[in-house]
Design a protein around this motif. Structure first.
Motif, PDB file in Angstrom:
ATOM      1  N   ALA A  21       0.841  -1.189   0.000  1.00 40.27           N
ATOM      2  CA  ALA A  21       0.000   0.000   0.000  1.00 40.27           C
ATOM      3  C   ALA A  21       0.880   1.245   0.000  1.00 40.27           C
ATOM      4  O   ALA A  21       0.498   2.296  -0.512  1.00 40.27           O
ATOM      5  CB  ALA A  21      -0.910  -0.001   1.218  1.00 40.27           C
ATOM      6  N   SER A  41      -7.429   8.277  -5.318  1.00 40.46           N
ATOM      7  CA  SER A  41      -7.918   7.352  -4.312  1.00 40.46           C
ATOM      8  C   SER A  41      -7.178   6.014  -4.391  1.00 40.46           C
ATOM      9  O   SER A  41      -6.948   5.499  -5.477  1.00 40.46           O
ATOM     10  CB  SER A  41      -9.415   7.165  -4.551  1.00 40.46           C
ATOM     11  N   GLY A  42      -6.781   5.497  -3.238  1.00 40.70           N
ATOM     12  CA  GLY A  42      -6.103   4.202  -3.199  1.00 40.70           C
ATOM     13  C   GLY A  42      -4.596   4.266  -3.371  1.00 40.70           C
ATOM     14  O   GLY A  42      -3.944   3.236  -3.467  1.00 40.70           O
ATOM     15  N   GLY A  44      -2.435   5.333  -1.203  1.00 41.59           N
ATOM     16  CA  GLY A  44      -1.700   5.098   0.034  1.00 41.59           C
ATOM     17  C   GLY A  44      -1.586   6.300   0.960  1.00 41.59           C
ATOM     18  O   GLY A  44      -0.841   6.264   1.938  1.00 41.59           O
ATOM     19  N   THR A  47      -2.952   5.437   4.421  1.00 44.22           N
ATOM     20  CA  THR A  47      -2.016   4.486   5.007  1.00 44.22           C
ATOM     21  C   THR A  47      -0.843   5.215   5.652  1.00 44.22           C
ATOM     22  O   THR A  47      -0.471   4.935   6.801  1.00 44.22           O
ATOM     23  CB  THR A  47      -1.509   3.529   3.912  1.00 44.22           C
TER      24      THR A  47
HETATM   25  N1  LIG Z   1      -6.278  -2.996   6.107  1.00 42.52           N
HETATM   26  C1  LIG Z   1      -6.028  -3.149   4.786  1.00 42.52           C
HETATM   27  N2  LIG Z   1      -5.919  -4.370   4.243  1.00 42.52           N
HETATM   28  C2  LIG Z   1      -5.658  -4.532   2.932  1.00 42.52           C
HETATM   29  N3  LIG Z   1      -5.492  -3.531   2.066  1.00 42.52           N
HETATM   30  C3  LIG Z   1      -5.579  -2.288   2.547  1.00 42.52           C
HETATM   31  C4  LIG Z   1      -5.853  -2.026   3.915  1.00 42.52           C
HETATM   32  N4  LIG Z   1      -5.897  -0.684   4.099  1.00 42.52           N
HETATM   33  C5  LIG Z   1      -5.665  -0.143   2.898  1.00 42.52           C
HETATM   34  N5  LIG Z   1      -5.478  -1.094   1.965  1.00 42.52           N
HETATM   35  C6  LIG Z   1      -5.187  -0.867   0.535  1.00 42.52           C
HETATM   36  O1  LIG Z   1      -4.089  -0.004   0.447  1.00 42.52           O
HETATM   37  C7  LIG Z   1      -4.262   0.910  -0.611  1.00 42.52           C
HETATM   38  C8  LIG Z   1      -4.072   2.326  -0.122  1.00 42.52           C
HETATM   39  O2  LIG Z   1      -5.135   2.645   0.716  1.00 42.52           O
HETATM   40  P1  LIG Z   1      -5.323   4.076   1.349  1.00 42.52           P
HETATM   41  O3  LIG Z   1      -4.070   4.474   2.036  1.00 42.52           O
HETATM   42  O4  LIG Z   1      -6.549   4.050   2.179  1.00 42.52           O
HETATM   43  O5  LIG Z   1      -5.559   4.969   0.060  1.00 42.52           O
HETATM   44  P2  LIG Z   1      -5.961   6.503  -0.052  1.00 42.52           P
HETATM   45  O6  LIG Z   1      -4.834   7.144  -0.789  1.00 42.52           O
HETATM   46  O7  LIG Z   1      -7.211   6.535  -0.872  1.00 42.52           O
HETATM   47  O8  LIG Z   1      -6.151   7.062   1.315  1.00 42.52           O
HETATM   48  C9  LIG Z   1      -5.623   0.657  -1.205  1.00 42.52           C
HETATM   49  O9  LIG Z   1      -5.464  -0.096  -2.384  1.00 42.52           O
HETATM   50  C10 LIG Z   1      -6.331  -0.148  -0.150  1.00 42.52           C
HETATM   51  O10 LIG Z   1      -7.212  -1.055  -0.736  1.00 42.52           O
END
Ligand SMILES: Nc1ncnc2c1ncn2[C@@H]1O[C@H](COP(=O)(O)OP(=O)(O)O)[C@@H](O)[C@H]1O
Ligand SMILES: [Mg+2]
Lengths: 362, 305
Positions: A21, A41-42, A44, A47
């Motif tokens: 991620a 979106s997605g 990271g 994260t």
């Molecule tokens: N707990 C988790 N388990 C598995 N995949 C995750 C988890 N949390 C986030 N992801 C994946 O990590 C990627 C980044 O997520 P995120 O950081 O939420 O993105 P964004 O930039 O939209 O905030 C996404 O593809 C998401 O599906």
């Protein structure tokens, strides 16, 4: 003091199974800075923000806040506070109790606690609403409560995860201004996550643009906008014309490329550019091309024919066919000067400043 | 006809159409619930009314004297035996419901927060004991608590006691243990449901604001799951006050509850009006106790903030 590092992120990765991620992020956020993590979106962003807050632990790398390594330190003992995307207002508490939630543990005494709650509510323009129940608030008010609840803790770093995305356009624009003003008033380091490039450009001191778990570029808004390092960044931050270009020469930090219409252009070499590459992309923003009226002259100009036009009120978007280019150019022209009168099929000359041309890594 | 009149005509036509629609929806609703409603009316409301009526009458050998009197209530409230039985019943049901909630909450919490993908499997597993009849489950407690039972032989085997103790079975505690075990699963469900409804982001927010796990449990999770706790308490408390089978089987002399006394009045004692008065009093006391529990817990919940 102004450039003192507040958050140091060194080689941080987060893997979920075999999926990364976040991949090897290295980044320094300065004290008192309004810093944005921008990306689709997605990519990271959340994260990374959650790892700074301490809700998730990096699979690799370390994060230090104010010089202190954060390994093994849980969220409740970090000098950070978070404004959640869903606001996470405690539904069983009223506004005062929500804002005072984190203060209770500090045992400040009733008077001091009251003073700090009132101060925080005033900062977010919610004075007098302290006795409102959490369920009796509008979206904008909930957002302000979440902000006050975090600010009242006087954290070293305030983390905001898409705080404005749930608000309607007008309120969102108003809150952008307020957030920026608030950040300057309190001087706390703000780290904002957003997928809205205008929000990031308008509020931030610096922006990190992220794609697919990687940080693509970290720079000030104008730099990010005018000197994006690659096509992806350029594209994400609004429209840009891309023209295939031959590399003529590279030396040190400069690169000379050649295209049909623009001829030879010497410009900054994008970071991470491979000197062996013979072909690259030259970019120019639509608003950096301007229509030359009648016999107006510009030092640098190219000529073409209008093939389409889109009227947007304050501007008109022209699609211009330039001989020798594979693709048409987009030109946005202010309607101040009667650009809306130019018909499809008319020949136009476009003036530009060679500084507006940037070489992009692919 | 003027335009305004036409418009108002149209509006009233519209209103009429809405009216019939609503009425038909109402009719549909009534039609839908009426089987249940009739069932409840015949099997619940009517018997209760009969009981209340009897409580104001007097038994005259084999016939019932239907002149209004409060005599039965006087007897029921002044005879020490009935007061003691009622007090014991309330004590047992209150203890059982509180113990049950204390046992059920951690189970529900574990399933909700750590059950992962197998939550429904866990809930299913909890219902397995209910596949056997309640009587069998009560009897198995007899096997455990009895004179030659598992508990006694175990304690003797460990050398903790020299001869079997008679203090495990046939007393109030045996009733409490048996009832607690029997009702625990019923308490898990409402608590589980309320735990599922707690937005996990709120717990992150509490942590972000400095709370460790215990504090955030006491300040967020528990207050937000109080409705579940209250329903669990009531679900267990209300039926156990009038429990009849359990004290009969494991209660002995010490474990007799009010239901047994009521039964006696309707059967061997052949005093229906007194039995009815005892029933009405029990129902009233249970209602009052349930209401005060709800009130006290709500107040306590408000205090925690
Ligand atoms: N707990 C988790 N388990 C598995 N995949 C995750 C988890 N949390 C986030 N992801 C994946 O990590 C990627 C980044 O997520 P995120 O950081 O939420 O993105 P964004 O930039 O939209 O905030 C996404 O593809 C998401 O599906
Ligand atoms: Mg996100």
């Amino acid at each position: 003091m102004p450039d003192r590092p507040m958050i140091q992120i060194a080689g941080v990765s987060k893997a979920y199974g075999s999926f990364k991620a976040l991949d090897d992020a290295t980044l320094t956020i300065r004290e008192g800075e309004f810093f944005s993590l921008l990306g689709p979106s997605g990519c990271g962003k959340t994260t990374l923000l959650r790892m700074i807050a301490g809700f998730d632990t990096p699979t690799e790398g370390t994060i230090a806040i104010d010089g202190q390594p954060m390994d093994g330190i849980p969220a409740n003992r970090r000098p950070t506070n978070m404004v959640f995307q869903s606001y996470a207002i405690f539904p069983h508490l009223n506004v005062d109790q929500n804002v005072a939630y984190g203060l209770k543990r500090l045992k400040l005494g009733a008077a001091e606690e009251r003073r700090r709650v009132d101060e925080a509510l005033a900062q977010v323009s919610l004075s007098g609403l302290g006795k409102r129940g959490a369920t009796e608030l509008s979206g904008g008010q909930r957002q302000r409560v979440a902000l006050a609840r975090a600010l009242v803790m006087r954290p070293k770093v305030l983390l905001l995860d898409e705080p404005l995305s749930a608000l309607d356009k007008k309120l969102r624009e108003q809150m952008q201004v307020e957030l920026r003003r608030l950040q300057q008033a309190v001087g706390i380091t703000f780290v904002l996550v957003t997928h809205d490039q205008y929000e990031a450009l308008g509020m931030s001191d610096r922006i990190a643009v992220m794609f697919g778990g990687r940080i693509a570029q970290v720079a000030a808004p104008s730099q990010i906008y005018q000197r994006p390092v690659n096509r992806q960044v350029a594209d994400f931050l609004g429209g840009m014309n891309f023209i295939r270009a031959n590399v003529v020469e590279t030396n040190g930090t400069a690169i000379t490329v050649e295209t049909a219409g623009f001829g030879r252009v010497k410009t900054e070499k994008p970071s991470g550019f491979n000197d062996e590459t013979r072909e690259t992309t030259l970019g120019i923003r639509p608003e950096r091309l301007r229509v030359l009226w009648d016999d107006a002259k510009a030092k640098h100009e190219i000529a073409g024919t209008i093939v389409d036009r889109h009227y947007f009120g304050e501007i008109t978007h022209f699609i211009v066919d330039v001989p020798g280019f594979e693709k048409t150019l987009s030109v946005s022209e202010s309607n101040n000067f009667g650009a809306d009168d130019l018909p499809v099929g008319a020949p136009v000359r476009l003036g530009y400043d060679p500084d507006a041309l940037v070489a992009l890594a692919d | 006809m003027t335009a305004a009149a036409e418009r108002s005509g149209a509006a009233s036509a519209h209103r009429i159409r809405r009216g019939t629609l609503l009425r038909s929806e109402q009719a549909q609703g009534i039609a839908l619930i009426s089987p249940t409603f009739l069932y409840a009316l015949i099997l619940l409301v009517a018997p209760v009314l009969v009981v209340i009526a009897h409580s104001f009458w007097t038994q005259d050998f084999l016939t019932i004297d239907r002149t209004f009197t409060l005599e039965q209530y006087r007897i029921a409230l002044t005879e020490p035996i009935y007061r003691d039985l009622l007090a014991r019943s309330l004590y047992i049901s209150l203890t059982v419901s509180i113990l049950t909630v204390f046992l059920a909450y951690p189970i529900a919490y574990y399933i909700s927060f750590h059950g992962g993908a197998h939550k429904s499997l866990w809930l299913f597993v909890i219902t397995i004991p209910f596949w056997t009849s309640y009587l069998l489950r009560v009897m198995s407690w007899k096997v455990i608590l009895g004179y030659n039972g598992v508990l006694n032989s175990g304690l003797m085997g460990l050398g903790i006691i020299d001869e079997p103790s008679t203090s495990f079975l046939y007393n109030t505690n045996a009733v409490i243990i048996t009832l607690t075990h029997a009702w625990a699963a019923f308490a898990v469900l409402p608590i589980f449901v309320s735990l599922e409804k707690v937005d996990r982001t709120l717990l992150e927010a509490a942590k972000d604001l400095g709370d460790g796990p215990i504090r955030s449990f006491l300040r967020v999770t528990l207050p937000l799951t109080l409705p579940g706790v209250i329903s669990a308490l009531l679900i267990v408390m209300i039926p156990t006050v009038g429990d009849y089978v359990t004290p009969k089987l494991v209660g002995g002399k010490d474990g007799v509850m009010i239901a047994t006394a009521i039964e006696t009045q309707f059967k061997r004692g052949a005093n229906w009006p007194l039995g009815a008065a005892l029933s009405v009093i029990t129902m009233t006391v249970v209602t009052v106790m349930a209401a005060s529990i709800v009130f006290v817990i709500r107040q306590a919940g408000r205090r925690v903030r």
